[in-house]
Write a protein that holds these residues in place. Structure first.
Motif, PDB file in Angstrom:
ATOM      1  N   THR A   1      30.495  38.144  77.777  1.00 44.31           N
ATOM      2  CA  THR A   1      30.293  39.506  78.299  1.00 44.31           C
ATOM      3  C   THR A   1      31.458  39.981  79.181  1.00 44.31           C
ATOM      4  OG1 THR A   1      28.968  38.502  80.073  1.00 44.31           O
ATOM      5  CG2 THR A   1      27.781  39.398  78.184  1.00 44.31           C
TER       6      THR A   1
ATOM      7  N   LYS B   1      29.067  33.057  78.879  1.00 42.21           N
ATOM      8  CA  LYS B   1      30.316  33.128  79.644  1.00 42.21           C
ATOM      9  C   LYS B   1      30.555  34.574  80.061  1.00 42.21           C
ATOM     10  CE  LYS B   1      34.583  33.773  78.610  1.00 42.21           C
ATOM     11  NZ  LYS B   1      34.909  34.540  79.828  1.00 42.21           N
TER      12      LYS B   1
ATOM     13  N   SER C   1      36.591  43.984  74.466  1.00 42.13           N
ATOM     14  CA  SER C   1      37.585  44.879  73.866  1.00 42.13           C
ATOM     15  C   SER C   1      37.671  44.655  72.350  1.00 42.13           C
ATOM     16  CB  SER C   1      38.944  44.599  74.499  1.00 42.13           C
ATOM     17  OG  SER C   1      39.307  43.259  74.244  1.00 42.13           O
TER      18      SER C   1
ATOM     19  N   LEU D   1      32.174  46.653  70.973  1.00 44.89           N
ATOM     20  CA  LEU D   1      33.587  46.669  71.403  1.00 44.89           C
ATOM     21  C   LEU D   1      33.995  47.997  72.036  1.00 44.89           C
ATOM     22  CD1 LEU D   1      34.887  44.750  68.245  1.00 44.89           C
ATOM     23  CD2 LEU D   1      34.012  43.814  70.396  1.00 44.89           C
TER      24      LEU D   1
ATOM     25  N   GLU E   1      41.663  53.363  74.021  1.00 46.88           N
ATOM     26  CA  GLU E   1      40.732  53.441  75.147  1.00 46.88           C
ATOM     27  C   GLU E   1      41.511  53.304  76.461  1.00 46.88           C
ATOM     28  OE1 GLU E   1      38.379  49.844  75.801  1.00 46.88           O
ATOM     29  OE2 GLU E   1      36.609  51.120  75.819  1.00 46.88           O
TER      30      GLU E   1
HETATM   31  P1  NAD Z   1      37.776  41.576  77.139  1.00 51.86           P
HETATM   32  O1  NAD Z   1      37.720  41.782  75.672  1.00 51.86           O
HETATM   33  O2  NAD Z   1      39.077  41.328  77.772  1.00 51.86           O
HETATM   34  O3  NAD Z   1      36.827  40.339  77.534  1.00 51.86           O
HETATM   35  C1  NAD Z   1      35.464  40.284  77.157  1.00 51.86           C
HETATM   36  C2  NAD Z   1      34.987  38.846  77.266  1.00 51.86           C
HETATM   37  O4  NAD Z   1      35.615  38.079  76.229  1.00 51.86           O
HETATM   38  C3  NAD Z   1      35.366  38.164  78.577  1.00 51.86           C
HETATM   39  O5  NAD Z   1      34.315  37.338  78.993  1.00 51.86           O
HETATM   40  C4  NAD Z   1      36.609  37.359  78.198  1.00 51.86           C
HETATM   41  O6  NAD Z   1      36.862  36.279  79.044  1.00 51.86           O
HETATM   42  C5  NAD Z   1      36.230  36.911  76.784  1.00 51.86           C
HETATM   43  N1  NAD Z   1      37.363  36.536  75.907  1.00 51.86           N
HETATM   44  C6  NAD Z   1      38.662  36.906  76.007  1.00 51.86           C
HETATM   45  N2  NAD Z   1      39.369  36.379  74.974  1.00 51.86           N
HETATM   46  C7  NAD Z   1      38.504  35.678  74.205  1.00 51.86           C
HETATM   47  C8  NAD Z   1      38.618  34.916  73.007  1.00 51.86           C
HETATM   48  N3  NAD Z   1      39.783  34.788  72.378  1.00 51.86           N
HETATM   49  N4  NAD Z   1      37.512  34.335  72.485  1.00 51.86           N
HETATM   50  C9  NAD Z   1      36.304  34.483  73.093  1.00 51.86           C
HETATM   51  N5  NAD Z   1      36.129  35.185  74.252  1.00 51.86           N
HETATM   52  C10 NAD Z   1      37.208  35.781  74.798  1.00 51.86           C
HETATM   53  O7  NAD Z   1      37.024  42.846  77.769  1.00 51.86           O
HETATM   54  P2  NAD Z   1      36.811  43.216  79.295  1.00 51.86           P
HETATM   55  O8  NAD Z   1      38.100  43.670  79.868  1.00 51.86           O
HETATM   56  O9  NAD Z   1      36.046  42.140  79.977  1.00 51.86           O
HETATM   57  O10 NAD Z   1      35.812  44.467  79.151  1.00 51.86           O
HETATM   58  C11 NAD Z   1      36.232  45.740  78.834  1.00 51.86           C
HETATM   59  C12 NAD Z   1      36.070  46.024  77.337  1.00 51.86           C
HETATM   60  O11 NAD Z   1      34.706  45.858  76.934  1.00 51.86           O
HETATM   61  C13 NAD Z   1      36.411  47.471  77.002  1.00 51.86           C
HETATM   62  O12 NAD Z   1      37.178  47.508  75.830  1.00 51.86           O
HETATM   63  C14 NAD Z   1      35.057  48.120  76.776  1.00 51.86           C
HETATM   64  O13 NAD Z   1      35.054  49.251  75.940  1.00 51.86           O
HETATM   65  C15 NAD Z   1      34.300  46.994  76.173  1.00 51.86           C
HETATM   66  N6  NAD Z   1      32.867  47.250  76.320  1.00 51.86           N
HETATM   67  C16 NAD Z   1      32.143  47.586  75.214  1.00 51.86           C
HETATM   68  C17 NAD Z   1      30.788  47.897  75.347  1.00 51.86           C
HETATM   69  C18 NAD Z   1      29.946  48.252  74.159  1.00 51.86           C
HETATM   70  O14 NAD Z   1      28.728  48.255  74.287  1.00 51.86           O
HETATM   71  N7  NAD Z   1      30.524  48.564  73.017  1.00 51.86           N
HETATM   72  C19 NAD Z   1      30.195  47.869  76.610  1.00 51.86           C
HETATM   73  C20 NAD Z   1      30.982  47.530  77.708  1.00 51.86           C
HETATM   74  C21 NAD Z   1      32.311  47.219  77.565  1.00 51.86           C
END
Ligand code: NAD
Length: 485
Positions: free
Chosen positions: A153, A179, A232, A252, A384
């Motif tokens: 998340t 996580k 993301s 995402l 975004e």
């Molecule tokens: P992020 O993608 O950087 O990280 C999300 C999660 O993935 C974190 O816990 C991170 O540690 C983990 N992660 C990173 N690399 C990974 C990998 N290779 N394998 C598995 N896990 C991995 O996103 P963020 O900065 O934490 O959150 C912001 C993003 O989330 C924005 O793009 C936002 O639009 C998106 N988001 C989407 C929704 C939805 O419902 N569609 C809701 C909230 C946020």
């Protein structure tokens, strides 16, 4: 810290125990509000992830065989604890995430509601009996948990988003390895403490801290059986490749357009758009990321947005007068800088805001910003931003607005303001987004709305929300029975 400490610091929770990381490595959780170290936390690696996955597998049969009504009662008990603690937890959430205290408390109460909803949905989950061509056969279906669900998340709603998955996963009898994003780890400990107080069985929820390596292990490990990720688009794509044929729920990134037509109720449109741009400092997947105004109402919309923007009180989230806090991390602030610089270089102008605010303890306090004359080829229109900004793009008619809206490679949420029902339906059908809000902010959210990305765009796969999440956390099994005597 009320959780058990290992090596003098708050811990991960694996197999019913608070533990330190296998490597002994740590990372500091620094408050975006004050710049102070809130805690030093264990940094997990693949070995820790394996231990959590093993613990979740050991707890599988117990959770799966627990009667549905008992699981529903457990979810209600979690909601009770969250409600009773929302004020103290709200303070910690504010200091770790950056959002104003009132919003933090609301998020926790909203999370509680998700556990109640999952409890009620699971009690009413029915399956079908399918007609057979053979008079001696009876075909029926049952829903079963996947097994161990890997839940990953983000930090923007660190109680609400995990709870969407966790509530449904527990209600349906799965066990979980979770996580959270590193920048929302402390509040994750608090949620697990609530689970323990409510009586969640040992091993059914396992909490790991860490980054991509740990998430990758959770996704690719053969002993996890389904994956739920909110994050993301870039990470979602990486996860999809590593998950192989596992059931996958990916929520995402978005780049939601807000279309304001010349027949719209402008007061309502400005109110909803400003909320969509600045709520949670713009760090919402459903934010109003691009404001596509009809040229006839452009000036009035701009004037209204500027007025709303200037009324925002940027400040310490625990100060009652604050309506917007700092951004959560430097990565988001940097993206704001980059998208702004790109738009200005392509001919846009800043009308208000446009920089990091001075006089605060960290560089993460960003002035709420309105940018006008944004060209469709700018990054604002294609990627975004995830920050407190209202980029305004003027369009000549409805079809031009829809074309600009759909020119982006993302398709999560959007909103349309119009007083014409036919135009509202036309937009809803033409816009390539999973959710279209009419005369309501793009950021409007109700946990029961089926929520997710439009097929073929980079905003995800599958649907969260009420019954949809329950279905996503289960698998369908068919049973064929021969009834000949
Ligand atoms: P992020 O993608 O950087 O990280 C999300 C999660 O993935 C974190 O816990 C991170 O540690 C983990 N992660 C990173 N690399 C990974 C990998 N290779 N394998 C598995 N896990 C991995 O996103 P963020 O900065 O934490 O959150 C912001 C993003 O989330 C924005 O793009 C936002 O639009 C998106 N988001 C989407 C929704 C939805 O419902 N569609 C809701 C909230 C946020």
């Amino acid at each position: 810290m009320t959780s058990e400490m290992k090596a003098g610091r708050p811990s991960m929770y694996i197999g019913g125990e608070w533990i330190d990381s296998a490597s002994g490595e740590t990372f500091d959780r620094i408050s975006p509000v004050t710049g102070e170290v809130l805690a030093s936390l264990p940094r997990a690696n693949r070995e820790d992830a394996q231990a959590a996955i093993d613990a979740a597998n050991r707890a599988r049969s117990h959770m799966a065989s627990m009667p549905v009504f008992e699981r529903a009662a457990l979810c209600h008990a979690i909601a009770d604890v969250l409600e009773s603690k929302h004020k103290s937890m709200g303070e910690e959430l504010s200091l770790e995430q950056g959002k104003p205290y009132r919003e933090a408390c609301d998020e926790i109460l909203f999370a509680a509601e998700l556990y109640r909803d999952a409890a009620e949905n699971i009690k009413r989950l029915e399956t079908s009996i399918v007609p057979s061509v053979d008079p001696n056969k009876r075909i029926l279906t049952i829903r079963q948990p996947h097994g161990v669900v890997a839940i990953i998340t983000p930090w923007n709603f660190p109680m609400g988003i995990p709870s969407e998955y966790l509530s449904a996963a527990l209600a349906t009898g799965n066990t979980v390895v979770w996580k959270p994003a590193p920048t929302s780890s402390i509040i994750a400990i608090r949620l697990v403490e609530c689970f323990l107080e409510a009586g969640v069985p040992e091993g059914s929820v396992n909490l790991l801290f860490g980054e991509a390596e740990v998430g990758d292990e959770m996704v690719a490990n053969p002993d996890t059986h389904a994956v739920g990720l909110t994050g993301s688009s870039a990470v979602g794509n990486a996860v999809a490749k590593r998950a192989g044929a596992k059931p996958l729920l990916l929520e995402l990134g978005g780049n939601g357009p807000t279309i304001i037509l010349d027949d719209a109720d402008l007061e309502r449109a400005i109110e909803g758009t400003a909320f969509g741009c600045y709520h949670n400092a713009g760090q919402i997947c459903q934010s109003s990321e691009r404001i596509l105004t009809h040229s006839k109402v452009h000036d009035a919309v701009l004037e209204g947005l500027v007025e709303k923007t200037r009324s925002i009180r940027l400040g310490h989230p625990l100060d009652e007068t604050t309506t917007m806090g700092p951004l959560n991390n430097e990565g988001v602030a940097k993206k704001m800088d980059e998208h702004l610089a790109d738009a200005l270089q392509k001919g846009a102008t800043v009308v208000t805001g446009g920089r990091r605010a001075e006089g605060f303890p960290t560089a993460l306090y960003y002035e709420p910003t309105v940018v006008d004359g944004v060209p469709p080829e700018s990054l604002f229109n294609h990627e975004e931003t995830f920050g407190p900004v209202a980029p305004v793009i003027s369009t000549e008619d409805l079809d031009e607005a829809i074309a600009v809206a759909n020119s982006c490679g993302l398709g999560l949420c959007c909103s349309v303001y119009t007083s014409n029902v036919s135009k509202a339906f036309y937009c809803a059908e033409q816009l390539e987004c999973g959710v279209v809000n009419v005369n309501e902010s793009a950021a409007y959210w109700d946990g029961r709305i089926p929520f997710g990305g439009y097929s073929g765009k980079g905003s995800g796969v599958g649907r969260l929300g009420g019954k949809e999440t329950i279905l996503s956390m289960t698998q369908l099994k068919s049973m064929v029975m021969d009834v000949r005597m």
